[in-house]
Write a protein that holds these residues in place. Structure first.
Motif, mmCIF file in Angstrom:
data_model
loop_
_atom_site.group_PDB
_atom_site.id
_atom_site.type_symbol
_atom_site.label_atom_id
_atom_site.label_comp_id
_atom_site.label_asym_id
_atom_site.label_seq_id
_atom_site.Cartn_x
_atom_site.Cartn_y
_atom_site.Cartn_z
ATOM 1 N N THR A 111 0.842 -1.189 0.000
ATOM 2 C CA THR A 111 0.000 0.000 0.000
ATOM 3 C C THR A 111 0.875 1.236 0.000
ATOM 4 O OG1 THR A 111 -0.106 0.143 2.422
ATOM 5 C CG2 THR A 111 -1.821 -1.168 1.311
ATOM 6 N N LEU A 112 0.302 2.349 -0.378
ATOM 7 C CA LEU A 112 1.038 3.613 -0.382
ATOM 8 C C LEU A 112 1.488 3.985 1.026
ATOM 9 C CD1 LEU A 112 1.877 5.863 -2.366
ATOM 10 C CD2 LEU A 112 -0.269 7.029 -1.813
ATOM 11 N N GLU A 113 0.625 3.750 2.006
ATOM 12 C CA GLU A 113 0.921 4.139 3.383
ATOM 13 C C GLU A 113 2.102 3.373 3.967
ATOM 14 O OE1 GLU A 113 -1.939 3.112 2.233
ATOM 15 O OE2 GLU A 113 -3.254 4.858 2.283
ATOM 16 N N SER A 114 2.390 2.176 3.458
ATOM 17 C CA SER A 114 3.486 1.376 4.012
ATOM 18 C C SER A 114 4.848 2.005 3.747
ATOM 19 C CB SER A 114 3.436 -0.048 3.460
ATOM 20 O OG SER A 114 3.462 -0.055 2.054
ATOM 21 N N PHE A 115 4.918 2.989 2.841
ATOM 22 C CA PHE A 115 6.177 3.693 2.601
ATOM 23 C C PHE A 115 6.706 4.307 3.891
ATOM 24 C CE2 PHE A 115 8.175 7.851 2.083
ATOM 25 C CZ PHE A 115 9.285 7.541 1.315
ATOM 26 N N LEU A 116 5.817 4.890 4.687
ATOM 27 C CA LEU A 116 6.231 5.550 5.923
ATOM 28 C C LEU A 116 6.785 4.543 6.921
ATOM 29 C CD1 LEU A 116 3.225 8.001 6.203
ATOM 30 C CD2 LEU A 116 5.591 8.612 5.657
ATOM 31 N N SER A 117 6.218 3.335 6.954
ATOM 32 C CA SER A 117 6.733 2.295 7.843
ATOM 33 C C SER A 117 8.126 1.865 7.421
ATOM 34 C CB SER A 117 5.787 1.090 7.851
ATOM 35 O OG SER A 117 4.498 1.457 8.294
ATOM 36 N N VAL A 118 8.341 1.733 6.107
ATOM 37 C CA VAL A 118 9.657 1.343 5.595
ATOM 38 C C VAL A 118 10.686 2.417 5.945
ATOM 39 C CG1 VAL A 118 10.992 0.772 3.534
ATOM 40 C CG2 VAL A 118 8.618 0.046 3.707
ATOM 41 N N ARG A 119 10.302 3.677 5.793
ATOM 42 C CA ARG A 119 11.245 4.761 6.100
ATOM 43 C C ARG A 119 11.573 4.797 7.597
ATOM 44 N NH1 ARG A 119 11.065 10.377 7.392
ATOM 45 N NH2 ARG A 119 12.902 11.469 6.564
ATOM 46 N N GLU A 120 10.592 4.557 8.440
ATOM 47 C CA GLU A 120 10.841 4.556 9.874
ATOM 48 C C GLU A 120 11.811 3.449 10.253
ATOM 49 O OE1 GLU A 120 10.856 5.917 13.604
ATOM 50 O OE2 GLU A 120 9.836 6.875 11.901
ATOM 51 N N ILE A 121 11.629 2.270 9.673
ATOM 52 C CA ILE A 121 12.552 1.163 9.929
ATOM 53 C C ILE A 121 13.938 1.499 9.384
ATOM 54 C CG2 ILE A 121 13.054 -1.241 9.300
ATOM 55 C CD1 ILE A 121 10.025 -1.755 9.431
ATOM 56 N N ALA A 122 13.995 2.156 8.226
ATOM 57 C CA ALA A 122 15.285 2.538 7.639
ATOM 58 C C ALA A 122 16.047 3.483 8.569
ATOM 59 C CB ALA A 122 15.058 3.200 6.281
ATOM 60 N N ARG A 123 15.348 4.423 9.179
ATOM 61 C CA ARG A 123 16.009 5.358 10.095
ATOM 62 C C ARG A 123 16.534 4.623 11.318
ATOM 63 N NH1 ARG A 123 12.184 10.589 10.665
ATOM 64 N NH2 ARG A 123 14.062 11.372 11.663
ATOM 65 N N LYS A 124 15.779 3.641 11.796
ATOM 66 C CA LYS A 124 16.245 2.851 12.934
ATOM 67 C C LYS A 124 17.468 2.020 12.550
ATOM 68 C CE LYS A 124 13.149 1.110 15.628
ATOM 69 N NZ LYS A 124 12.083 0.243 16.205
ATOM 70 N N VAL A 125 17.437 1.462 11.327
ATOM 71 C CA VAL A 125 18.568 0.673 10.845
ATOM 72 C C VAL A 125 19.846 1.510 10.800
ATOM 73 C CG1 VAL A 125 19.534 -0.388 8.751
ATOM 74 C CG2 VAL A 125 17.263 -1.040 9.546
ATOM 75 N N VAL A 126 19.734 2.730 10.302
ATOM 76 C CA VAL A 126 20.913 3.601 10.203
ATOM 77 C C VAL A 126 21.486 3.891 11.587
ATOM 78 C CG1 VAL A 126 21.653 5.940 9.617
ATOM 79 C CG2 VAL A 126 20.303 4.622 7.995
ATOM 80 N N ASN A 127 20.626 4.147 12.565
ATOM 81 C CA ASN A 127 21.103 4.414 13.931
ATOM 82 C C ASN A 127 21.807 3.198 14.515
ATOM 83 O OD1 ASN A 127 20.117 7.050 13.990
ATOM 84 N ND2 ASN A 127 18.105 6.422 14.743
ATOM 85 N N VAL A 128 21.250 2.011 14.264
ATOM 86 C CA VAL A 128 21.870 0.780 14.752
ATOM 87 C C VAL A 128 23.219 0.558 14.082
ATOM 88 C CG1 VAL A 128 21.667 -1.745 14.740
ATOM 89 C CG2 VAL A 128 19.712 -0.332 15.395
ATOM 90 N N LEU A 129 23.279 0.786 12.764
ATOM 91 C CA LEU A 129 24.531 0.564 12.040
ATOM 92 C C LEU A 129 25.620 1.530 12.483
ATOM 93 C CD1 LEU A 129 23.279 -0.116 8.396
ATOM 94 C CD2 LEU A 129 24.132 -1.750 10.061
ATOM 95 N N LYS A 130 25.252 2.754 12.813
ATOM 96 C CA LYS A 130 26.246 3.715 13.294
ATOM 97 C C LYS A 130 26.914 3.215 14.572
ATOM 98 C CE LYS A 130 24.330 7.994 11.355
ATOM 99 N NZ LYS A 130 23.651 9.294 11.675
#
Length: 402
Positions: free
Chosen positions: A328-347
């Motif tokens: 769905t279109l709305e799931s884009f925001l969920s993917v982006r939120e997870i991506a931001r969490k991933v970046v923080n973890v990787l740092k």
């Protein structure tokens, strides 16, 4: 991923070179035992094991979480880029609308409505685009007798062309037919403007160089899309609307969806060009698409999203891998939120990997000295224990992605 593998291989070769060099020097100065023990300690302490664990496990966990949301991840590394996206580009039809077209107006010129629809549907018989299929299905539902067509050609984002009774029939956007020097009468041009103002998609039906009438279709706007655009604004993301609709529809679209960046009259190549322009200005652009007309823009995006259920088929990708597939279109925001969490973890993972070298490599190197300034020698098992501790910390931190 390829860059990461090259960096790890380079570090591994450097590790082997340093440990072998020190071991070789110790072999001639302090004997076999010192050379083996110290060389092994340096090799283990400087090994890129922690760096290897820093990223793949985190991306694997993120992929599993996204799969639970119905999102297909084709390129896990794109999550790192997605966190920095500041522009979201998307088409108008079938993304901001429900994707269910229906014919609203038939405006013939010197022929009947039935003849106009029959002519257009005959030309659109083999069309793959949703508008063409809608016209064909409408004619069939009205039990119109269609004519045989040959030499069919479909021009993405423009229209179709076919030969019917030795006459070239074209059905497409007013701009496309105008560029082909098709004569569109004043009355038809006025009607085009009136229909566009009402938010309808208008196609011109022409034989040879003469316009024979108009077909208008409507695709109702989506309430979910309006809510989604509001969420993008609240998340400080800029929206870029890319559409093949004429400029006269821009004001209506802007008012209905409260958008500022609207690019109209775009061919598939034009959509890609607009994405490139925004990227050239230093923006990180994500593109959401649903059909073949969006493919060029998707290829030129920093991060690409395909909405499942659209008309874009896997065979049309020609070995092109898009980063994500959204339910769905709305799931884009969920993917982006997870991506931001991933970046923080990787740092933090990278900092832990660097800390492992800072803590373990110096004592391993000092052991090579004849009188090391340490109360006990740095045994290889101590290096192994140190690497295991830091690896456990990295894996534990990666679990925050879940």
């Amino acid at each position: 991923m390829v860059f990461m593998m090259k960096r790890i291989i380079l570090l591994l070769l450097l590790d082997v070179a340093i440990s072998c060099t020190v071991a070789g020097w110790l072999y001639f100065t302090r004997g076999v035992d010192a050379a083996f023990m110290t060389g092994l300690s340096i090799f283990v302490a400087f090994s890129p094991i922690c760096l290897v664990l820093a990223s793949p496990f985190t991306l694997y966990l993120a992929g599993r979480k996204l799969a639970e949301l119905g999102v297909t991840v084709n390129n896990p590394d794109a999550l790192k880029i997605l966190a920095d996206v500041n522009v979201v580009a998307l088409p108008y039809n079938r993304v901001l609308t429900n994707g269910e077209y229906y014919v609203t107006d038939l405006v013939p010129s010197a022929l009947s409505q039935a003849q106009l629809l029959t002519m257009a549907a005959s030309a659109e018989r083999d069309a793959e685009n949703v508008i063409g299929r809608t016209i064909y299905d409408t004619a069939v539902s009205r039990a119109l007798r269609l004519q045989k067509a040959s030499d069919f050609r479909e021009f993405n984002g423009r229209g179709v062309e076919a030969t019917i009774e030795r006459t070239t029939v074209r059905v497409g956007s007013p701009m496309w037919l105008k560029n082909l020097d098709v004569s569109i009468g004043a009355n038809l041009r006025t009607r085009i403007d009136q229909l566009l103002v009402k938010g309808k998609t208008v196609l011109v039906v022409a034989t040879g160089r003469i316009a024979r009438g108009l077909i208008a279709l409507k695709d109702d706007t989506s309430d979910a899309a309006k809510k989604f655009l509001g969420e993008l604004t609240r998340n400080k993301l800029e929206t870029l609307l890319l559409t093949s609709q004429p400029k006269k529809m821009a004001n209506r679209i802007a008012k209905e969806f409260q958008l500022d960046n609207i690019r109209t009259d775009l061919t598939p190549e034009g959509k890609a060009r607009e994405v490139q322009i925004f990227r050239a200005k230093g923006n990180i652009v994500a593109v959401i698409g649903t059909d073949k007309n969006d493919l060029s823009a998707l290829i030129n995006a920093d991060v690409s999203f395909m909405l499942t259920g659209g008309s874009l088929k896997s065979e049309e990708l020609n070995n092109i891998t898009l980063d994500f597939e959204l339910p769905t279109l709305e799931s884009f925001l969920s993917v982006r939120e997870i991506a931001r969490k991933v970046v923080n973890v990787l740092k933090l993972n990278r900092r832990l990997a660097l800390a492992s070298w800072i803590v373990l490599v110096p004592p391993a190197l000092l052991t090579a000295l004849e009188n090391p300034p340490m109360p006990i020698p740095f045994h290889p098992l101590m290096a192994v224990a140190g690497v295991m501790i830091f690896s456990a910390l990295i894996l534990a931190n990666s679990l925050r992605t879940k």
